[in-house]
Design an enzyme around this catalytic site. Sequence first.
Site, PDB file in Angstrom:
ATOM      1  N   ASN A   9      34.135  44.864  25.885  1.00 32.88           N
ATOM      2  CA  ASN A   9      35.410  45.474  25.499  1.00 32.88           C
ATOM      3  C   ASN A   9      36.371  44.321  25.222  1.00 32.88           C
ATOM      4  O   ASN A   9      36.928  43.737  26.148  1.00 32.88           O
ATOM      5  CB  ASN A   9      35.922  46.357  26.647  1.00 32.88           C
ATOM      6  CG  ASN A   9      37.293  46.942  26.344  1.00 32.88           C
ATOM      7  OD1 ASN A   9      37.791  46.821  25.216  1.00 32.88           O
ATOM      8  ND2 ASN A   9      37.910  47.567  27.329  1.00 32.88           N
ATOM      9  N   TRP A  10      36.510  43.999  23.938  1.00 30.14           N
ATOM     10  CA  TRP A  10      37.354  42.849  23.582  1.00 30.14           C
ATOM     11  C   TRP A  10      38.843  43.178  23.718  1.00 30.14           C
ATOM     12  O   TRP A  10      39.675  42.293  23.621  1.00 30.14           O
ATOM     13  CB  TRP A  10      37.035  42.389  22.157  1.00 30.14           C
ATOM     14  CG  TRP A  10      35.868  41.433  22.099  1.00 30.14           C
ATOM     15  CD1 TRP A  10      34.910  41.248  23.076  1.00 30.14           C
ATOM     16  CD2 TRP A  10      35.539  40.517  21.051  1.00 30.14           C
ATOM     17  NE1 TRP A  10      34.020  40.292  22.690  1.00 30.14           N
ATOM     18  CE2 TRP A  10      34.367  39.818  21.442  1.00 30.14           C
ATOM     19  CE3 TRP A  10      36.102  40.234  19.811  1.00 30.14           C
ATOM     20  CZ2 TRP A  10      33.781  38.849  20.635  1.00 30.14           C
ATOM     21  CZ3 TRP A  10      35.503  39.273  19.001  1.00 30.14           C
ATOM     22  CH2 TRP A  10      34.361  38.581  19.421  1.00 30.14           C
ATOM     23  N   LYS A  11      39.164  44.440  23.907  1.00 34.27           N
ATOM     24  CA  LYS A  11      40.575  44.869  23.986  1.00 34.27           C
ATOM     25  C   LYS A  11      41.338  44.310  22.775  1.00 34.27           C
ATOM     26  O   LYS A  11      40.762  44.243  21.688  1.00 34.27           O
ATOM     27  CB  LYS A  11      41.186  44.423  25.316  1.00 34.27           C
ATOM     28  CG  LYS A  11      40.315  44.838  26.501  1.00 34.27           C
ATOM     29  CD  LYS A  11      40.989  44.704  27.820  1.00 34.27           C
ATOM     30  CE  LYS A  11      40.016  45.138  28.917  1.00 34.27           C
ATOM     31  NZ  LYS A  11      40.603  45.235  30.224  1.00 34.27           N
ATOM     32  N   HIS A  95      39.854  54.902  28.588  1.00 34.71           N
ATOM     33  CA  HIS A  95      40.033  53.655  29.335  1.00 34.71           C
ATOM     34  C   HIS A  95      41.365  53.726  30.099  1.00 34.71           C
ATOM     35  O   HIS A  95      42.339  54.304  29.605  1.00 34.71           O
ATOM     36  CB  HIS A  95      40.031  52.464  28.368  1.00 34.71           C
ATOM     37  CG  HIS A  95      39.970  51.146  29.078  1.00 34.71           C
ATOM     38  ND1 HIS A  95      41.080  50.570  29.644  1.00 34.71           N
ATOM     39  CD2 HIS A  95      38.931  50.316  29.352  1.00 34.71           C
ATOM     40  CE1 HIS A  95      40.720  49.429  30.230  1.00 34.71           C
ATOM     41  NE2 HIS A  95      39.420  49.260  30.065  1.00 34.71           N
ATOM     42  N   GLU A  97      43.644  51.657  30.489  1.00 38.27           N
ATOM     43  CA  GLU A  97      44.799  51.131  29.745  1.00 38.27           C
ATOM     44  C   GLU A  97      45.335  52.177  28.771  1.00 38.27           C
ATOM     45  O   GLU A  97      46.534  52.269  28.538  1.00 38.27           O
ATOM     46  CB  GLU A  97      44.404  49.825  29.032  1.00 38.27           C
ATOM     47  CG  GLU A  97      44.306  48.674  30.026  1.00 38.27           C
ATOM     48  CD  GLU A  97      43.282  47.606  29.684  1.00 38.27           C
ATOM     49  OE1 GLU A  97      42.858  47.505  28.518  1.00 38.27           O
ATOM     50  OE2 GLU A  97      42.894  46.862  30.620  1.00 38.27           O
ATOM     51  N   GLU A 167      35.384  52.414  36.227  1.00 41.56           N
ATOM     52  CA  GLU A 167      36.179  51.193  36.220  1.00 41.56           C
ATOM     53  C   GLU A 167      37.359  51.333  37.172  1.00 41.56           C
ATOM     54  O   GLU A 167      38.397  51.889  36.799  1.00 41.56           O
ATOM     55  CB  GLU A 167      36.721  50.917  34.815  1.00 41.56           C
ATOM     56  CG  GLU A 167      35.652  50.677  33.767  1.00 41.56           C
ATOM     57  CD  GLU A 167      36.196  49.852  32.617  1.00 41.56           C
ATOM     58  OE1 GLU A 167      35.639  48.791  32.362  1.00 41.56           O
ATOM     59  OE2 GLU A 167      37.200  50.263  32.000  1.00 41.56           O
ATOM     60  N   GLY A 173      40.482  43.089  35.147  1.00 40.28           N
ATOM     61  CA  GLY A 173      41.237  41.887  34.775  1.00 40.28           C
ATOM     62  C   GLY A 173      41.886  41.172  35.949  1.00 40.28           C
ATOM     63  O   GLY A 173      42.727  40.295  35.765  1.00 40.28           O
ATOM     64  N   SER A 212      36.100  43.191  36.193  1.00 43.94           N
ATOM     65  CA  SER A 212      35.812  41.805  36.565  1.00 43.94           C
ATOM     66  C   SER A 212      34.321  41.505  36.717  1.00 43.94           C
ATOM     67  O   SER A 212      33.916  40.763  37.616  1.00 43.94           O
ATOM     68  CB  SER A 212      36.587  41.407  37.830  1.00 43.94           C
ATOM     69  OG  SER A 212      37.980  41.495  37.593  1.00 43.94           O
ATOM     70  N   GLY A 233      35.218  43.183  30.089  1.00 44.89           N
ATOM     71  CA  GLY A 233      36.405  42.793  29.336  1.00 44.89           C
ATOM     72  C   GLY A 233      36.456  41.283  29.155  1.00 44.89           C
ATOM     73  O   GLY A 233      35.769  40.717  28.298  1.00 44.89           O
ATOM     74  N   GLY A 234      37.240  40.622  29.994  1.00 49.32           N
ATOM     75  CA  GLY A 234      37.498  39.178  29.872  1.00 49.32           C
ATOM     76  C   GLY A 234      36.248  38.335  29.626  1.00 49.32           C
ATOM     77  O   GLY A 234      36.228  37.489  28.721  1.00 49.32           O
TER      78      GLY A 234
HETATM   79  P1  PGA Z   1      37.593  43.099  32.830  1.00 52.08           P
HETATM   80  O1  PGA Z   1      37.890  44.440  31.983  1.00 52.08           O
HETATM   81  O2  PGA Z   1      36.124  42.825  32.749  1.00 52.08           O
HETATM   82  O3  PGA Z   1      38.420  42.045  32.162  1.00 52.08           O
HETATM   83  O4  PGA Z   1      38.025  43.362  34.240  1.00 52.08           O
HETATM   84  C1  PGA Z   1      36.989  45.510  31.993  1.00 52.08           C
HETATM   85  C2  PGA Z   1      37.527  46.649  31.165  1.00 52.08           C
HETATM   86  O5  PGA Z   1      38.747  46.896  31.196  1.00 52.08           O
HETATM   87  O6  PGA Z   1      36.767  47.332  30.464  1.00 52.08           O
END
Ligand code: PGA
Length: 250
Positions: A9-11, A95, A97, A167, A173, A212, A233-234
């Site tokens: 997930n590159w956001k 998600h 977010e 999640e 994050g 994470s 994500g990250g």
């Molecule tokens: P993260 O994000 O790996 O940076 O914690 C995961 C996500 O939001 O899908």
Amino acid sequence: MRTKVVAANWKMNGNLELIDSFIPQFLSNLKSKDDTKVIFCVPSVYLSYFGEKIKNSTVLLGAQNMYHKDSGAYTGEISPLMLKEVGCKYVILGHSERREIFKETDDLIAKKVKQSLNSDITPIFCVGESKDHRENNQTISVISKQLSAIIDTLTVSELAKIIIAYEPIWAIGTGLTATSDQAEEVHAHIRQEISKKDYNIGQQLSIMYGGSVKSANARDLFSMENIDGGLVGGASLDPIEFSKICNSAN
Ligand code: PGA
């Protein structure tokens, strides 16, 4: 045997330069395996470009959001038909977010999930509790409520086609990963809730963990009985790190 799935997930990150350097490095480090799906959910403006670059590989393309209509006067939105046309097979929906920053409700997310299925796009449906929920022992009830939005609205055959991602919001994050046991407990609960509607589907659904995930913790998480991969994500922005995470799903 459930399908293992690892999705990036590159956001709202990345650019053309990153895509150009990322893909060859990632692909040369990915150990080929037919039983793990690797999906890249990149910003929608880069979907076509990314899709072109991965077309001779086993890697799949996904989006991070969509609207629940096929076309019309919805300024700024993207439809499932558009995603399909540029080669998307998956879309992340619900998600945290989107729920928190863009105020998406359970009801709206359920409509999006249904519409994605109508267009043969597999939704990666996300659920997760906040730090407050966890500290107040509300994790299980919050997850059940988020799940009920789709369990109540999808048919059994629709439910069979989705992927779920657990999640925990406090782990996204933050560098704070849920322990394998914490994640496993919620994954088992999710499977149980789906199984109440249809036992076989509950047993077969792929449920990914997100929050994470790194190469250092991926193998432990992915080896748990009810964890079928990760939404990353990250760490998915680094080609070597992400290839190690994908290879851990084997
Ligand atoms: P993260 O994000 O790996 O940076 O914690 C995961 C996500 O939001 O899908």
